[in-house]
Design an enzyme around this catalytic site. Structure first.
Site, PDB file in Angstrom:
ATOM      1  N   GLY A   1       0.752  -1.250   0.000  1.00  0.00           N
ATOM      2  CA  GLY A   1       0.000   0.000   0.000  1.00  0.00           C
ATOM      3  C   GLY A   1       0.781   1.297   0.000  1.00  0.00           C
ATOM      4  O   GLY A   1       0.233   2.345  -0.354  1.00  0.00           O
TER       5      GLY A   1
ATOM      6  N   ARG B   1      -4.232   3.569 -16.156  1.00  0.00           N
ATOM      7  CA  ARG B   1      -4.471   4.232 -14.864  1.00  0.00           C
ATOM      8  C   ARG B   1      -5.089   5.635 -14.989  1.00  0.00           C
ATOM      9  O   ARG B   1      -5.973   5.973 -14.202  1.00  0.00           O
ATOM     10  CB  ARG B   1      -3.204   4.267 -14.013  1.00  0.00           C
ATOM     11  CG  ARG B   1      -2.659   2.867 -13.699  1.00  0.00           C
ATOM     12  CD  ARG B   1      -1.595   2.855 -12.615  1.00  0.00           C
ATOM     13  NE  ARG B   1      -2.134   3.177 -11.315  1.00  0.00           N
ATOM     14  CZ  ARG B   1      -2.065   4.358 -10.753  1.00  0.00           C
ATOM     15  NH1 ARG B   1      -1.442   5.339 -11.337  1.00  0.00           N
ATOM     16  NH2 ARG B   1      -2.611   4.563  -9.583  1.00  0.00           N
TER      17      ARG B   1
ATOM     18  N   CYS C   1      -8.923   4.367 -29.712  1.00  0.00           N
ATOM     19  CA  CYS C   1     -10.161   4.945 -30.214  1.00  0.00           C
ATOM     20  C   CYS C   1     -11.155   5.233 -29.100  1.00  0.00           C
ATOM     21  O   CYS C   1     -12.171   4.549 -28.973  1.00  0.00           O
ATOM     22  CB  CYS C   1     -10.763   4.011 -31.253  1.00  0.00           C
ATOM     23  SG  CYS C   1      -9.650   3.827 -32.624  1.00  0.00           S
TER      24      CYS C   1
ATOM     25  N   TYR D   1       1.520  -1.404 -12.166  1.00  0.00           N
ATOM     26  CA  TYR D   1       0.152  -1.441 -12.683  1.00  0.00           C
ATOM     27  C   TYR D   1       0.040  -0.792 -14.067  1.00  0.00           C
ATOM     28  O   TYR D   1      -0.983  -0.205 -14.406  1.00  0.00           O
ATOM     29  CB  TYR D   1      -0.829  -0.809 -11.680  1.00  0.00           C
ATOM     30  CG  TYR D   1      -0.747  -1.464 -10.313  1.00  0.00           C
ATOM     31  CD1 TYR D   1      -1.162  -2.777 -10.131  1.00  0.00           C
ATOM     32  CD2 TYR D   1      -0.201  -0.791  -9.214  1.00  0.00           C
ATOM     33  CE1 TYR D   1      -1.058  -3.403  -8.899  1.00  0.00           C
ATOM     34  CE2 TYR D   1      -0.085  -1.412  -7.976  1.00  0.00           C
ATOM     35  CZ  TYR D   1      -0.512  -2.715  -7.828  1.00  0.00           C
ATOM     36  OH  TYR D   1      -0.405  -3.332  -6.611  1.00  0.00           O
TER      37      TYR D   1
HETATM   38  N1  LLP Z   1      -1.314  -7.107  -0.932  1.00  0.00           N
HETATM   39  C1  LLP Z   1      -2.590  -7.208  -1.322  1.00  0.00           C
HETATM   40  C2  LLP Z   1      -3.459  -8.178  -0.652  1.00  0.00           C
HETATM   41  C3  LLP Z   1      -3.080  -6.393  -2.349  1.00  0.00           C
HETATM   42  O1  LLP Z   1      -4.357  -6.489  -2.713  1.00  0.00           O
HETATM   43  C4  LLP Z   1      -2.216  -5.464  -2.972  1.00  0.00           C
HETATM   44  C5  LLP Z   1      -2.700  -4.611  -4.057  1.00  0.00           C
HETATM   45  C6  LLP Z   1      -0.886  -5.398  -2.539  1.00  0.00           C
HETATM   46  C7  LLP Z   1      -0.471  -6.229  -1.510  1.00  0.00           C
HETATM   47  C8  LLP Z   1       0.108  -4.435  -3.140  1.00  0.00           C
HETATM   48  O2  LLP Z   1      -0.273  -3.126  -2.938  1.00  0.00           O
HETATM   49  P1  LLP Z   1       0.709  -1.930  -3.356  1.00  0.00           P
HETATM   50  O3  LLP Z   1       1.917  -1.973  -2.454  1.00  0.00           O
HETATM   51  O4  LLP Z   1       1.076  -2.124  -4.766  1.00  0.00           O
HETATM   52  O5  LLP Z   1      -0.106  -0.710  -3.134  1.00  0.00           O
HETATM   53  N2  LLP Z   1      -4.370  -1.264  -9.932  1.00  0.00           N
HETATM   54  C9  LLP Z   1      -4.357  -0.279  -8.868  1.00  0.00           C
HETATM   55  C10 LLP Z   1      -3.770  -0.849  -7.592  1.00  0.00           C
HETATM   56  C11 LLP Z   1      -4.490  -2.081  -7.131  1.00  0.00           C
HETATM   57  C12 LLP Z   1      -3.873  -2.668  -5.907  1.00  0.00           C
HETATM   58  C13 LLP Z   1      -4.441  -4.022  -5.646  1.00  0.00           C
HETATM   59  N3  LLP Z   1      -3.874  -4.680  -4.512  1.00  0.00           N
HETATM   60  C14 LLP Z   1      -3.565   0.944  -9.324  1.00  0.00           C
HETATM   61  O6  LLP Z   1      -3.093   0.960 -10.453  1.00  0.00           O
HETATM   62  O7  LLP Z   1      -3.472   1.914  -8.599  1.00  0.00           O
END
Ligand code: LLP
Length: 440
Positions: free
Chosen positions: A251, A333, A364, A393
């Site tokens: 996160g 995004r 398009c 992403y």
């Molecule tokens: N752990 C779990 C259970 C998750 O669902 C996620 C991300 C992470 C770890 C990793 O989170 P990060 O450190 O990358 O924030 N597609 C979206 C982000 C979706 C995140 C989904 N889960 C974007 O492009 O912002």
């Protein structure tokens, strides 16, 4: 200061040709050699951030780092992060297969996800995935059956929704109560009863939560730990079962624009370790093993996308649109989350910012805009645009919309560039298509 607080990969500079350079490679040369759009990943930034995570937690004895592969996964990235001692948070058969084929130590991996299929659970057991974060009642039953059939006992964490809301785009919030992920805290007792009475092939070792993505708050991690440890204490009191493992998800945010101020990695590490120390005493939980699973903050800043400028349009008395050779299919995004990015012109990064334009994609759809109202130098066909922070992403959510070929990705380091994903070809594109006999 940690590398997630930079907009650019840490090796970015303007070289003697007056061009942008990353990882010792001239971006204009890369565009020429590999074509555009091109994802460029800076190995030094990836390894630096991985080490910043390790350092931030170095005083905590029981810490396990998992890279959330969903942010960006290729076999080469698996090698780099395994080499740095990371395990992997995997969410599909495809991610498991990729990690396994890259030679990852599968015992250091965790299988996550809210609707894993029986086949995927079987594959995970077969290749020796170390832990499962079980999301719901159906999965408890399926995994118990699959583990029994494989003659194994699976170590599991129960995924919970901790009821914590963070300030990020609502599509990437996950820890709030009305979420599709995990057990509500009111359902944990039923899950524990099933584990104790019925599911003998499952060994529950801890709890897992993930509160959201692109998070700038730090105290929220303190609170997350407290909610989980309190629940662990309640489970011990009610069922006499001691859980010692907590997975806090990922996160941590990154800096897409000058307006973003993500915290340093040490700041969230401090909140997490302080909360574990204080709350494990308060709730008498004994020693706690921590898992974290960052994705974006490891790979986001490390990656950029290069595009070539093509057509442009000045709307009379309106905006000026400049189109590049990629867009929403290689980076969905902006259209999905209204995400804002920073860009520079790789062949003239120092040129005065003479105009405000909207950087448009080639797909398009009117919504295919990469950056709205961005200050840029005068642009002409053939200029190379570098959009920063596309490492997370981007490729992982890319598509073949309009049957446009997916770009290549290169890994750069000390002046060397290597392909880590080949550019798609038209043959790849039609390779899965079938014309039924009756239509021939
Ligand atoms: N752990 C779990 C259970 C998750 O669902 C996620 C991300 C992470 C770890 C990793 O989170 P990060 O450190 O990358 O924030 N597609 C979206 C982000 C979706 C995140 C989904 N889960 C974007 O492009 O912002």
């Amino acid at each position: 200061m940690t590398a997630n607080q930079n907009i650019k990969p840490i090796t970015t500079k303007i070289n003697e040709n007056g061009h942008l350079e990353i990882g010792g490679c001239d971006l204009v040369d890369l565009a020429e050699k590999y074509g555009t759009p091109l994802y460029v990943f800076d190995e030094e930034t990836v390894r630096t951030i991985a080490n910043e995570y390790k350092n931030a937690f170095k005083d905590y004895p029981n810490i396990n780092m998992l890279y959330a592969a969903k942010a960006f996964m290729t076999k080469a990235i698996c090698r780099v992060l395994s080499d740095e001692g990371f395990g992997f948070d995997l969410v599909s058969g495809g991610e498991i297969y990729t990690a396994h084929s890259a030679g990852v130590d599968m015992s250091k991996c965790l299988f996550n996800g809210n609707n894993k299929s029986y086949d995927e659970l079987e594959l995970a057991l077969e290749v020796g995935v170390g832990k499962f974060s079980v999301d719901n009642f159906l999965e408890l039953a399926l995994l118990n059956e699959a583990a029994g059939a494989a003659g194994k006992k699976a170590d599991i964490l129960l995924r919970i929704t901790p009821g914590i809301e963070c300030h990020t785009h609502e599509y990437i919030q996950t820890g709030h109560l009305d979420s599709k992920f995990g057990f509500d805290l009111t359902q944990i007792d039923d899950a524990m009863e099933l584990l104790l009475d019925e599911y003998k092939n499952l060994n529950v070792i801890g709890l897992h939560a993930h509160i959201g993505s692109q998070i700038f708050e730090t105290k929220i991690y303190y609170d997350e730990v407290e909610v989980i440890l309190k629940e662990i204490a309640r489970i011990k009191e009610k069922f006499g079962v001691e859980l010692h493992t907590i997975n806090l998800g990922g996160g941590l945010g990154i800096k897409y624009t000058e307006n973003d101020c993500p915290p340093a990695i040490d700041e969230i590490a401090k909140q997490i370790t302080a909360s574990v120390e204080e709350n494990s005493k308060k709730y008498n939980t004994g020693d706690i093993t921590i898992f974290i699973e960052p994705g974006r903050s490891i790979i986001g800043t490390s990656g950029v996308t290069l595009y070539t400028v093509g057509s442009s349009k000045q709307v009379p008395k309106g905006k000026k649109y400049v189109a590049v050779d990629g867009g929403m299919a290689d980076n969905p995004r902006p259209s999905l989350y209204q995400a804002v990015y920073t860009a520079q012109v790789a062949n003239k990064p120092d040129a005065p910012l003479a105009q405000t334009i909207t950087l448009a994609g080639r797909f398009c759809e009117s919504g295919d805009i990469l950056i709205k109202d961005v200050k840029m130098p005068e642009l002409e066909e053939g200029d190379i645009i570098c959009v920063y922070d596309t490492g997370a992403y981007g490729y992982s959510m890319s598509s073949n919309y309009n049957r446009v070929l997916k770009p290549a990705a290169v890994l750069v380091n000390h002046g060397q560039s290597d392909i880590i994903i080949n550019r798609e070809s038209y043959e790849h594109l039609i390779s899965l298509d079938v014309i039924p006999e009756r239509l021939k």
